[in-house]
Enzyme design. Structure first.
Site, PDB file in Angstrom:
ATOM      1  CE  LYS A  22      81.408  36.645  70.815  1.00  0.00           C
ATOM      2  NZ  LYS A  22      81.658  37.289  72.401  1.00  0.00           N
ATOM      3  CG  ASN A  23      84.318  35.097  73.317  1.00  0.00           C
ATOM      4  OD1 ASN A  23      83.702  36.197  73.039  1.00  0.00           O
ATOM      5  ND2 ASN A  23      83.511  34.112  73.899  1.00  0.00           N
ATOM      6  NE  ARG A  92      79.913  41.038  80.925  1.00  0.00           N
ATOM      7  CZ  ARG A  92      79.492  41.651  82.053  1.00  0.00           C
ATOM      8  NH1 ARG A  92      78.396  42.246  82.004  1.00  0.00           N
ATOM      9  NH2 ARG A  92      80.293  41.581  83.160  1.00  0.00           N
ATOM     10  CB  CYS A 116      74.416  41.139  79.821  1.00  0.00           C
ATOM     11  SG  CYS A 116      75.057  39.776  80.194  1.00  0.00           S
ATOM     12  NE  ARG A 121      78.732  38.015  81.276  1.00  0.00           N
ATOM     13  CZ  ARG A 121      79.010  38.032  80.014  1.00  0.00           C
ATOM     14  NH1 ARG A 121      78.129  38.433  79.160  1.00  0.00           N
ATOM     15  NH2 ARG A 121      80.173  37.639  79.620  1.00  0.00           N
ATOM     16  N   PRO A 122      78.895  40.466  87.169  1.00  0.00           N
ATOM     17  CG  PRO A 122      79.490  39.820  89.721  1.00  0.00           C
ATOM     18  CD  PRO A 122      78.748  39.407  88.558  1.00  0.00           C
ATOM     19  CG  ASP A 124      83.081  40.500  92.093  1.00  0.00           C
ATOM     20  OD1 ASP A 124      82.822  40.031  90.877  1.00  0.00           O
ATOM     21  OD2 ASP A 124      82.539  39.743  93.088  1.00  0.00           O
ATOM     22  CG  ASP A 304      80.072  31.068  75.215  1.00  0.00           C
ATOM     23  OD1 ASP A 304      79.264  31.441  76.185  1.00  0.00           O
ATOM     24  OD2 ASP A 304      81.202  31.594  75.175  1.00  0.00           O
ATOM     25  NE  ARG A 395      77.070  41.607  71.285  1.00  0.00           N
ATOM     26  CZ  ARG A 395      77.217  41.605  72.522  1.00  0.00           C
ATOM     27  NH1 ARG A 395      76.031  41.668  73.172  1.00  0.00           N
ATOM     28  NH2 ARG A 395      78.421  41.760  73.187  1.00  0.00           N
TER      29      ARG A 395
HETATM   30  N1  EPU Z   1      81.995  36.564  87.620  1.00  0.00           N
HETATM   31  C1  EPU Z   1      82.024  37.195  88.674  1.00  0.00           C
HETATM   32  N2  EPU Z   1      82.806  38.212  88.879  1.00  0.00           N
HETATM   33  C2  EPU Z   1      83.990  38.371  87.924  1.00  0.00           C
HETATM   34  C3  EPU Z   1      83.807  37.855  86.912  1.00  0.00           C
HETATM   35  C4  EPU Z   1      83.060  36.818  86.808  1.00  0.00           C
HETATM   36  O1  EPU Z   1      81.055  36.952  89.748  1.00  0.00           O
HETATM   37  O2  EPU Z   1      84.340  39.441  88.397  1.00  0.00           O
HETATM   38  C5  EPU Z   1      80.948  35.327  87.558  1.00  0.00           C
HETATM   39  C6  EPU Z   1      80.308  35.528  86.275  1.00  0.00           C
HETATM   40  O3  EPU Z   1      79.058  36.356  86.671  1.00  0.00           O
HETATM   41  C7  EPU Z   1      79.862  34.328  85.785  1.00  0.00           C
HETATM   42  C8  EPU Z   1      81.201  33.614  85.941  1.00  0.00           C
HETATM   43  O4  EPU Z   1      81.918  34.237  87.068  1.00  0.00           O
HETATM   44  O5  EPU Z   1      78.797  33.480  86.624  1.00  0.00           O
HETATM   45  C9  EPU Z   1      82.205  33.117  84.636  1.00  0.00           C
HETATM   46  O6  EPU Z   1      82.214  34.236  84.262  1.00  0.00           O
HETATM   47  P1  EPU Z   1      83.436  34.826  83.156  1.00  0.00           P
HETATM   48  O7  EPU Z   1      84.167  36.079  84.025  1.00  0.00           O
HETATM   49  O8  EPU Z   1      84.350  33.596  82.938  1.00  0.00           O
HETATM   50  O9  EPU Z   1      82.679  35.323  81.881  1.00  0.00           O
HETATM   51  P2  EPU Z   1      83.503  36.487  81.144  1.00  0.00           P
HETATM   52  O10 EPU Z   1      84.859  36.414  81.097  1.00  0.00           O
HETATM   53  O11 EPU Z   1      82.739  37.789  81.308  1.00  0.00           O
HETATM   54  C10 EPU Z   1      83.624  34.999  78.753  1.00  0.00           C
HETATM   55  C11 EPU Z   1      82.949  35.183  77.439  1.00  0.00           C
HETATM   56  C12 EPU Z   1      81.615  34.652  77.415  1.00  0.00           C
HETATM   57  C13 EPU Z   1      81.643  33.231  77.969  1.00  0.00           C
HETATM   58  C14 EPU Z   1      82.232  33.096  79.479  1.00  0.00           C
HETATM   59  C15 EPU Z   1      82.226  31.841  79.958  1.00  0.00           C
HETATM   60  C16 EPU Z   1      84.346  36.626  76.411  1.00  0.00           C
HETATM   61  C17 EPU Z   1      84.555  37.936  75.878  1.00  0.00           C
HETATM   62  N3  EPU Z   1      83.093  36.524  76.856  1.00  0.00           N
HETATM   63  O12 EPU Z   1      82.669  35.735  79.677  1.00  0.00           O
HETATM   64  O13 EPU Z   1      81.178  34.795  76.146  1.00  0.00           O
HETATM   65  O14 EPU Z   1      80.381  32.840  77.933  1.00  0.00           O
HETATM   66  O15 EPU Z   1      83.545  33.632  79.366  1.00  0.00           O
HETATM   67  O16 EPU Z   1      83.070  30.890  79.130  1.00  0.00           O
HETATM   68  O17 EPU Z   1      85.491  36.075  76.254  1.00  0.00           O
HETATM   69  C18 EPU Z   1      79.714  34.651  74.379  1.00  0.00           C
HETATM   70  O18 EPU Z   1      80.544  34.551  73.635  1.00  0.00           O
HETATM   71  O19 EPU Z   1      78.572  34.400  73.871  1.00  0.00           O
HETATM   72  C19 EPU Z   1      79.661  34.857  75.714  1.00  0.00           C
HETATM   73  C20 EPU Z   1      78.898  35.292  76.523  1.00  0.00           C
END
Ligand code: EPU
Length: 415
Positions: A22-23, A92, A116, A121-122, A124, A304, A395
């Site tokens: 999925k990811n 998201r 969420c 999960r910002p 920024d 995950d 999902r």
């Molecule tokens: N973060 C920030 N600011 C940002 C981006 C991230 O503070 O701009 C923080 C997040 O809040 C978190 C950390 O950095 O604390 C890491 O988050 P990341 O950005 O890596 O997560 P993501 O890209 O939103 C993806 C997967 C998630 C998975 C995470 C971590 C996808 C679509 N989603 O999310 O998958 O948990 O990486 O590996 O690729 C799931 O499949 O159930 C799922 C939640």
């Protein structure tokens, strides 16, 4: 809303085929926005998030020809460079269209996702990266608006490893003027898969899979054909379920090398783990010792799989800790596991789990991976477990009840 009714305990035995990730599928679908030519994606998982991303692309102007695990996406022109709240609030990861739409159309408007079930999960870091590439970014009325006539390559240092942040920056940089370097980039296999697709579309990318990715911008990209990488989290979920039920399961069509952090832990608790080619076989029996686990970005233990491991830990002998380092609020499954008799104490980012026999109960799924944990718990528990709100599970897991029943479980979907 569908429910699962699970009659436990079960012992899983047999073979299960893993679907596409999925990811990886989600950023690959977003990448189709970078070209006017058709991109054919195969091994797409049949899950709700993939359908949502297809809706987002359709809204933007994509023509999608989808059948089973394959979709051919053509976006001859961008009709509407935006992702509205109605779509982003259900998923998201819709924010993955930010980078490609900005690069292709020069402007984009995407609803801010908000928090969420697993944390604030910002985005920024995504926005900082786009600003570095020369975009003018503003936030208005709950929407991110970004503009740039042509993006310019830049050095981008991510403050924290971010998976979709790295993907958004990589997608945008493919069509930027000059060279972009991403430092402290995420190294997840899903990033490497996206880079593989982009390179096949004519992008120039090196270093995907390491913490420094270099993208040499090109004028345009072309169509391509790409097979999405197998889902390591789905594979890991079945591997954990095999150990939790003291079963014997061959998880096939996966990439065992993507699951080293998990297989090391499974071996440490005394499971017999065999890796060969595209298969991972997990066998376990009897009492298994407690083992601590802490999540970390790849190649560390995946966040995950944290919830699923917590469910397994309730059946280990002794006390173990599960530490969540990525998300600040990813323990909603704990209260539900406690309803099933688990002895778990939460202390901030730690769950202290004492092995104890679970009994079936009515529980509520709160997010995708928490749902998978409750399914694993239901398989090990004595008696009947009813899991409400399995739409969370749908999902990201393709036909989970069918796959589990083929392994000898008794899981019924009640609509
Ligand atoms: N973060 C920030 N600011 C940002 C981006 C991230 O503070 O701009 C923080 C997040 O809040 C978190 C950390 O950095 O604390 C890491 O988050 P990341 O950005 O890596 O997560 P993501 O890209 O939103 C993806 C997967 C998630 C998975 C995470 C971590 C996808 C679509 N989603 O999310 O998958 O948990 O990486 O590996 O690729 C799931 O499949 O159930 C799922 C939640």
């Amino acid at each position: 809303m569908d429910k699962f009714v699970i009659d436990g305990p079960a012992r899983l035995e047999g073979e299960v085929l893993v679907s596409g990730a999925k990811n990886a599928a989600l950023p690959c679908l977003a990448a189709t926005l970078l070209t006017a030519e058709p991109v054919r994606l195969t091994n797409l998982p049949r899950v709700a998030d993939v359908r949502t991303m297809q809706k987002v692309l359709g809204h933007v102007g994509a023509r999608i020809d989808a059948e089973r695990e394959t979709a051919t996406v053509a976006v001859p022109e961008i009709l509407s460079a935006d992702a509205p709240y109605e779509l982003v609030k259900t998923m998201r990861a819709s924010v993955l269209v930010l980078g490609p739409l900005l690069a292709r159309a020069g402007s984009v408007r995407v609803s801010l996702p908000g928090g969420c079930a697993i944390g604030v999960r910002p985005i920024d870091f995504h926005l900082a990266a786009l600003r570095k590439l020369g975009a003018e970014v503003s936030l208005q009325h709950g929407y991110v608006e970004a503009k740039a006539s042509r993006l310019r390559g830049a050095d981008i240092v991510f403050e924290t490893v971010t998976v979709t942040g790295t993907e958004n920056a990589m997608l945008a940089a493919t069509l930027a003027d000059g060279t972009t370097q991403l430092f402290n980039a995420a190294r997840e296999p899903e990033i490497t898969d996206l880079a593989r697709l982009l390179v096949s579309m004519g992008a120039r990318i090196e270093g995907a899979g390491t913490d420094r990715i270099v993208v040499e911008g090109v004028e345009s990209l072309h169509g391509s054909d790409h097979e999405v990488v197998p889902d390591r989290i789905e594979a890991g979920t079945y591997a954990i379920a095999a150990a939790a039920t003291r079963g014997d399961v061959a998880v096939r069509r996966c990439r065992p090398e993507h699951l080293r952090a998990l297989t090391t832990r499974l071996t440490a608790i005394g499971a017999d783990v065999q890796l060969s080619g595209d298969a991972l076989r997990v066998r376990a029996e009897g009492a298994l010792p407690a083992q601590d686990v802490a999540t970390a970005p790849y190649p560390g233990f995946p966040t995950d799989l944290q919830a699923q491991w917590t469910a397994l830990a309730t059946g280990l002998d002794g006390v173990s800790t599960v530490t969540e380092t990525i998300f600040e609020n990813r323990f909603h499954h704990v209260a539900e596991l406690v309803r099933m008799g688990a002895k778990i104490r939460l202390e901030g980012r730690w769950a202290v789990v004492e092995g104890y026999r679970l009994t079936g109960a009515n529980v509520m799924a709160s997010d995708l991976r928490a749902s998978a944990a409750l399914v694993i718990a239901g398989l090990t528990a004595e008696g009947q477990t009813t899991i409400e709100r399995v739409y969370h599970l749908d999902r990201g897991y393709s036909r989970m009840e069918e796959k589990l029943n083929a392994l000898g479980a008794a899981v019924r979907r009640v609509t």
